[in-house]
Design a protein around this motif. Structure first.
Motif, mmCIF file in Angstrom:
data_model
loop_
_atom_site.group_PDB
_atom_site.id
_atom_site.type_symbol
_atom_site.label_atom_id
_atom_site.label_comp_id
_atom_site.label_asym_id
_atom_site.label_seq_id
_atom_site.Cartn_x
_atom_site.Cartn_y
_atom_site.Cartn_z
ATOM 1 N N TRP A 141 -2.322 -11.833 -0.618
ATOM 2 C CA TRP A 141 -2.919 -12.803 0.289
ATOM 3 C C TRP A 141 -4.074 -13.517 -0.402
ATOM 4 O O TRP A 141 -4.941 -12.864 -1.002
ATOM 5 N N LEU A 142 -4.043 -14.848 -0.333
ATOM 6 C CA LEU A 142 -5.112 -15.662 -0.900
ATOM 7 C C LEU A 142 -6.130 -16.000 0.186
ATOM 8 O O LEU A 142 -5.758 -16.305 1.328
ATOM 9 N N ASP A 143 -7.396 -15.962 -0.183
ATOM 10 C CA ASP A 143 -8.483 -16.462 0.671
ATOM 11 C C ASP A 143 -9.215 -17.508 -0.157
ATOM 12 O O ASP A 143 -9.765 -17.194 -1.215
ATOM 13 N N VAL A 144 -9.217 -18.777 0.299
ATOM 14 C CA VAL A 144 -9.827 -19.870 -0.462
ATOM 15 C C VAL A 144 -10.805 -20.608 0.440
ATOM 16 O O VAL A 144 -10.476 -20.916 1.602
ATOM 17 N N ARG A 145 -11.996 -20.920 -0.130
ATOM 18 C CA ARG A 145 -13.046 -21.536 0.683
ATOM 19 C C ARG A 145 -13.793 -22.603 -0.129
ATOM 20 O O ARG A 145 -14.044 -22.433 -1.310
ATOM 21 N N HIS A 146 -14.166 -23.662 0.562
ATOM 22 C CA HIS A 146 -15.014 -24.716 -0.015
ATOM 23 C C HIS A 146 -15.464 -25.602 1.140
ATOM 24 O O HIS A 146 -14.813 -25.684 2.176
ATOM 25 N N ARG A 147 -16.584 -26.271 0.952
ATOM 26 C CA ARG A 147 -17.088 -27.153 2.020
ATOM 27 C C ARG A 147 -16.110 -28.271 2.332
ATOM 28 O O ARG A 147 -15.936 -28.669 3.488
ATOM 29 N N ASP A 148 -15.412 -28.766 1.297
ATOM 30 C CA ASP A 148 -14.487 -29.894 1.445
ATOM 31 C C ASP A 148 -13.070 -29.353 1.627
ATOM 32 O O ASP A 148 -12.517 -28.684 0.751
ATOM 33 N N GLU A 149 -12.462 -29.655 2.755
ATOM 34 C CA GLU A 149 -11.097 -29.198 3.020
ATOM 35 C C GLU A 149 -10.132 -29.676 1.946
ATOM 36 O O GLU A 149 -9.203 -28.950 1.558
ATOM 37 N N ALA A 150 -10.340 -30.884 1.431
ATOM 38 C CA ALA A 150 -9.443 -31.421 0.407
ATOM 39 C C ALA A 150 -9.459 -30.560 -0.850
ATOM 40 O O ALA A 150 -8.426 -30.388 -1.514
ATOM 41 N N VAL A 151 -10.612 -30.001 -1.173
ATOM 42 C CA VAL A 151 -10.702 -29.129 -2.350
ATOM 43 C C VAL A 151 -9.902 -27.856 -2.116
ATOM 44 O O VAL A 151 -9.174 -27.386 -2.996
ATOM 45 N N VAL A 152 -10.036 -27.285 -0.929
ATOM 46 C CA VAL A 152 -9.267 -26.080 -0.606
ATOM 47 C C VAL A 152 -7.777 -26.367 -0.716
ATOM 48 O O VAL A 152 -7.018 -25.613 -1.343
ATOM 49 N N ARG A 153 -7.339 -27.480 -0.137
ATOM 50 C CA ARG A 153 -5.907 -27.822 -0.169
ATOM 51 C C ARG A 153 -5.438 -28.058 -1.601
ATOM 52 O O ARG A 153 -4.322 -27.683 -1.975
ATOM 53 N N SER A 154 -6.293 -28.675 -2.413
ATOM 54 C CA SER A 154 -5.928 -28.930 -3.807
ATOM 55 C C SER A 154 -5.751 -27.627 -4.579
ATOM 56 O O SER A 154 -4.797 -27.465 -5.344
ATOM 57 N N ILE A 155 -6.680 -26.691 -4.386
ATOM 58 C CA ILE A 155 -6.578 -25.402 -5.084
ATOM 59 C C ILE A 155 -5.298 -24.684 -4.692
ATOM 60 O O ILE A 155 -4.545 -24.181 -5.549
ATOM 61 N N VAL A 156 -5.012 -24.632 -3.401
ATOM 62 C CA VAL A 156 -3.815 -23.929 -2.946
ATOM 63 C C VAL A 156 -2.556 -24.662 -3.409
ATOM 64 O O VAL A 156 -1.558 -24.020 -3.773
ATOM 65 N N GLY A 157 -2.606 -25.997 -3.427
ATOM 66 C CA GLY A 157 -1.453 -26.754 -3.925
ATOM 67 C C GLY A 157 -1.168 -26.445 -5.383
ATOM 68 O O GLY A 157 0.008 -26.280 -5.788
ATOM 69 N N ASN A 158 -2.208 -26.347 -6.186
ATOM 70 C CA ASN A 158 -2.030 -26.002 -7.605
ATOM 71 C C ASN A 158 -1.481 -24.591 -7.759
ATOM 72 O O ASN A 158 -0.658 -24.323 -8.642
ATOM 73 N N ILE A 159 -1.944 -23.683 -6.907
ATOM 74 C CA ILE A 159 -1.436 -22.304 -6.955
ATOM 75 C C ILE A 159 0.041 -22.282 -6.572
ATOM 76 O O ILE A 159 0.859 -21.569 -7.190
ATOM 77 N N ALA A 160 0.413 -23.061 -5.559
ATOM 78 C CA ALA A 160 1.820 -23.097 -5.136
ATOM 79 C C ALA A 160 2.707 -23.606 -6.268
ATOM 80 O O ALA A 160 3.797 -23.056 -6.531
ATOM 81 N N GLU A 161 2.246 -24.644 -6.962
ATOM 82 C CA GLU A 161 3.024 -25.180 -8.078
ATOM 83 C C GLU A 161 3.153 -24.153 -9.195
ATOM 84 O O GLU A 161 4.245 -23.933 -9.740
ATOM 85 N N ALA A 162 2.042 -23.496 -9.522
ATOM 86 C CA ALA A 162 2.080 -22.478 -10.572
ATOM 87 C C ALA A 162 2.937 -21.297 -10.162
ATOM 88 O O ALA A 162 3.660 -20.710 -10.991
ATOM 89 N N LEU A 163 2.901 -20.945 -8.881
ATOM 90 C CA LEU A 163 3.675 -19.801 -8.392
ATOM 91 C C LEU A 163 5.161 -19.989 -8.644
ATOM 92 O O LEU A 163 5.848 -19.084 -9.154
ATOM 93 N N HIS A 164 5.669 -21.138 -8.284
ATOM 94 C CA HIS A 164 7.112 -21.352 -8.435
ATOM 95 C C HIS A 164 7.511 -21.420 -9.904
ATOM 96 O O HIS A 164 8.571 -20.916 -10.290
ATOM 97 N N THR A 165 6.649 -21.990 -10.733
ATOM 98 C CA THR A 165 6.943 -22.046 -12.174
ATOM 99 C C THR A 165 6.949 -20.643 -12.774
ATOM 100 O O THR A 165 7.874 -20.262 -13.512
ATOM 101 N N LEU A 166 5.907 -19.883 -12.480
ATOM 102 C CA LEU A 166 5.778 -18.525 -13.047
ATOM 103 C C LEU A 166 6.882 -17.604 -12.522
ATOM 104 O O LEU A 166 7.426 -16.769 -13.268
ATOM 105 N N ALA A 167 7.217 -17.752 -11.235
ATOM 106 C CA ALA A 167 8.277 -16.911 -10.671
ATOM 107 C C ALA A 167 9.613 -17.233 -11.340
ATOM 108 O O ALA A 167 10.390 -16.323 -11.687
ATOM 109 N N ALA A 168 9.898 -18.517 -11.537
ATOM 110 C CA ALA A 168 11.160 -18.897 -12.188
ATOM 111 C C ALA A 168 11.219 -18.356 -13.613
ATOM 112 O O ALA A 168 12.266 -17.871 -14.073
ATOM 113 N N ASP A 169 10.084 -18.421 -14.341
ATOM 114 C CA ASP A 169 10.060 -17.904 -15.718
ATOM 115 C C ASP A 169 10.362 -16.417 -15.763
ATOM 116 O O ASP A 169 10.927 -15.915 -16.744
#
Length: 829
Positions: free
Chosen positions: A707-735
């Protein structure tokens, strides 16, 4: 004997009584002053020519009041045509005195000051020896107390007041033959005065006089424990003959005043004035004298041990003085437990006791405060109310006050519930045996206080004071209390002021996260009831929210989010804990009906304001040296569930090249999250929970849940971090030959608490800083529906969600009092 008649009687002609008589007479009241000896008598606390006028206080509120009082002194000096305060400047030093903290307060209030290190201070004032950094504020001075009393009484007489000396009050009782109401004041020799109101400014004689005051029982019970000391002051001669003599008009004294507070001794000093021929410095130990019941027990005897202590301090710290006193005297010093003043009123009796060395500098302001109480019927200043204060282990000379629990005492009552022997700290998940026991404890505590308790459909406990009859006890849309407005021809009842927090915890959590807010709410209720604030014109309630931590069902602030409709009832019923049990099953097993959960807009519409007190989950207050803060904003934060699926196999027979190991992907994601968060200023990212299936030491995992817990004052930053993690997750899982999913479990956008409410609280707590928080709270979940604010209490370690979370007892008390003060403002302000 002839009976005098007056509108107002002031008992005592020291600084407080003289100020009260002056201001009351100027406001048009008929005033008679009764003094047991003579004005500014040496038998009281206002005699002599040397009292310190200073601005330096740890409290911005008191510093502000000093500045307000200074304008009153200026006016009095202009009226009487003489200087009553001689400039001297003041030095503050010693580890306990905290010069740096005092400097922050003075700077914040715009008071001229300078902070010097020991060497710089020694070069400027070689006649003193400093052991810490030193605070200098040049606008301090020396008050001529006896001349001030004379000036105020002359002004009072000019405005029509009368002053009777050698008139010793024996008792005050209700009623009078001439007025038919009011009070009769009787002397020891049989004289009497009939009046409408009485102002008691008896200084060190107050504890004895209390026994003869016919005051309301609840007011008597709220009187604090007064402690009178017979202090000793010593005058030590200046070594430098140039320091001897009275300051020229408009010039400062040769020596400054000073206050030294160290771990072993607390001492003050000031130019001695005409009391000792302007030849030396008056030096005394703060609270060094013997305790007596009242001024009647003074004997004027100098304590030899006290003389040795003060002389030793002079030898060590004041090289500019000869360590042999050329004059010495006793004086009376009255204290209350919180080192504050008592200025309070009930019916026709007003008690003015500027305790703990406060009186002289505030004298003109004391008169103004008395006018507000006596002639304008304003509420007493909350800081100066009598609330039954007691010294530790002390007994009072007046009737015992009603029991008032402290938050620390209440926390002690639950300290054994939910102790986690394995992790340390506490484990109290929602609807567990421990959490249900805590809920029963709260309900019992509320019922013991006469509060009406109900538990709503979402499992939120409500404990109501007074107006609960107009509050729905369950079900939606029933009997709601509306806003403070007119609805056609019908005036709707006022909305409630609500406080509270939660009792559930994370696994192995601290004992203050949640329970501190609940215990402080109960203690604040006790305090407000003892002040006479409750019952109030507005309804008042304490709440306990379930599943704030989200540690059992994965959604934080579940109870408050259900209330506000931020989560759907259907989705909540289907949530499961680690054992696979659904919310619906667990709630039903705990005696709740899960079919009734959901939004409660009618109940939310009853709330005029919600204030939550919470332990600070960080070190902001510790670094600022403050016990209490107001909340500014709550960072945007969310939780995401990642599941990585691979191929389970034997740890010994499966080659590394042929594995499809979800643990490898999980470890890479954890590392990737750290890198992403470090690239974003002030972001926070955590993986604190991991489940491996099947979980054997010699088995390659089939699935890994994290489970990820991500926090920042700017919601866009939180969404960006999680979006990058989602992209990395699928790449790493496929590898790795695995599959993966990422699902959002909860998300809360940034919350800025209500500006208007926070501004109102800042008028009550002017010293409190405003801090943002990265932690989520029920107050934040409610903020979109009702005006909401938060108080944070200092956590010296900064650690939370861990056994080492802590709050010092004195900070618990500071938080409890701050909460009571802001609730009073909201209830009756």
């Amino acid at each position: 004997m002839t009976t005098e008649i007056s509108q107002i009687v002031v008992i005592g002609a020291g600084l407080s009584g003289a100020a009260a008589a002056w201001r009351l007479a100027e406001a048009g009241a008929e005033v008679l002053v009764l003094e047991r000896d003579r004005p500014a008598s040496e038998l009281g606390s206002s005699h002599g020519s040397a009292r310190i006028f200073r601005y330096a206080y740890p409290s911005r509120a008191l510093t502000r009041l000093v500045a307000e009082s200074r304008s009153g002194w200026t006016g009095l000096e202009a009226r009487c045509g003489r200087k009553l305060i001689t400039p001297s400047g003041a030095l503050d030093f010693g580890a306990v005195r905290d010069p740096h903290g005092l400097a922050r307060v003075l700077e914040a209030e715009g008071i001229d000051c300078e902070l010097l290190d020991r060497q710089a201070a020694a070069e400027r004032w070689p006649q003193l020896d400093f052991d810490t950094d030193v605070l200098w504020h040049p606008d301090a001075g020396v008050i001529d107390a006896e001349a001030a009393v004379a000036a105020m009484l002359e002004s009072a007489e000019t405005a029509g007041a009368r002053i009777l000396s050698n008139w010793e009050v024996a008792r005050v009782h209700r009623g009078g033959s001439a007025t038919g109401s009011g009070y009769t004041v009787t002397s020891f020799d049989g004289r009497s005065v009939e009046c409408e109101q009485v102002v008691v400014a008896a200084g060190p004689f107050l504890p004895a006089l209390l026994e003869g005051l016919d005051m309301p029982a609840d007011f008597r019970a709220r009187m604090p424990q007064f402690q009178v000391r017979q202090e000793t002051a010593f005058h030590f001669p200046y070594r430098d003959p140039r320091d001897v003599g009275q300051a020229e008009p408009g010039q400062s004294t040769s020596w400054p005043t000073f206050i030294y507070k160290g771990p072993q001794m607390q001492v003050y000093g000031l130019p001695g004035g005409r009391d000792a021929d302007f030849r030396g410095q008056k030096v005394a130990e703060y609270n060094g004298g013997r305790v007596i019941h009242s001024g009647y027990e003074q004997d004027g005897v100098i304590d030899p041990d006290h003389r040795r202590r003060v002389t030793g301090f002079v030898e060590r710290t004041l090289p500019g003085l000869a360590p042999e006193a050329y004059a010495e005297t006793t004086c009376l010093f009255t204290n209350v437990p919180d080192d504050d003043m008592i200025i309070d009123r009930a019916e026709g009796i007003t008690v003015v006791s500027p305790c703990s060395g406060q009186g002289a500098k505030f004298a003109p302001l004391l008169g103004d405060l008395v006018v507000d109480l006596v002639l304008r019927s304003e509420r007493p200043h909350r800081q100066f109310r009598a609330t039954g204060q007691r010294f530790d282990g002390g007994e009072s000379s007046n009737t015992a006050a009603p029991a008032v629990a402290t938050a620390t005492e209440l926390l002690d009552e639950i300290s054994e519930i939910g102790v986690d022997e394995e992790r340390g700290g506490y484990t109290r998940p929602v609807f567990s045996h421990a959490e249900l026991e805590l809920r029963r404890w709260f309900i019992d505590a509320a019922l013991a206080r006469g509060l009406d308790t109900t538990t709503d459909e979402n499992g939120v406990i409500w404990a109501w004071c007074e107006a609960r009859a107009a509050v729905p006890t369950g079900g939606k849309g029933s009997n709601a209390v509306g806003p403070d407005v007119l609805d056609g021809d019908r005036e709707l009842p006022p909305k409630a002021i609500v406080t509270g927090s939660h009792l559930d915890s994370v696994p192995g959590g601290g004992g203050f996260d949640g329970p501190l807010g609940v215990a402080s709410a109960l203690a604040a209720f006790d305090d407000l009831r003892s002040r006479g604030v409750l019952p109030a014109p507005r309804p008042f309630a304490i709440t306990v929210f379930p599943e704030e931590e989200g540690s059992r069902f994965g959604v934080a602030c579940l109870g408050s989010r259900l209330m506000t409709g931020q989560v759907s009832a259907e989705a909540v019923r289907d949530l499961c804990d680690d054992a696979g049990r659904s919310y619906a099953e667990v709630a039903a097993g705990a005696g709740f009906d899960p079919t009734r959960i959901g939004p409660t807009p009618d109940r939310l519409d009853q709330i005029g304001a919600f204030v939550e007190l919470h332990v600070e989950q960080g070190r902001g207050l510790a670094e600022l040296g403050q016990p209490v803060a107001l909340a500014g904003a709550i960072l945007a934060h969310g939780r995401w569930h990642i599941r990585i699926s691979g191929s389970p196999d034997h740890a010994g027979t499966t080659t590394m090249q042929s594995r499809h190991d979800p643990m490898v992907v999980a470890s890479q994601i954890i590392t990737q999250l750290r890198a992403e968060v470090l690239d974003c200023d002030d972001a926070r990212g955590t993986v604190g929970r991991l489940q491996v299936t099947p979980g054997g030491t010699n088995v390659i995992a089939a699935t890994v849940d994290l489970w990820l817990d991500v926090r920042h004052r700017d919601e866009a930053v939180v969404r960006s971090i999680v979006g990058n993690i989602a992209e990395a997750l699928h790449t790493l899982a496929a590898d790795e030959g695995c599959s993966a999913t990422l699902v959002e479990e909860s998300f809360a956008p940034e919350v800025d608490f209500d500006d208007g409410l926070r501004s109102r609280l800042q008028t009550v707590l002017p010293d409190a800083p405003v801090l943002d928080s990265g932690a989520g709270h029920d107050a934040a979940a409610l903020a979109g529906a009702v005006p909401t604010a938060m108080l944070f209490v200092r956590n010296p370690t900064g650690t939370s969600h861990a056994p080492t979370e802590t709050v010092a007892p004195e900070d618990v008390l500071a938080g409890q009092r701050a909460l009571a003060d802001v609730l009073e403002e909201l209830l009756v302000g």
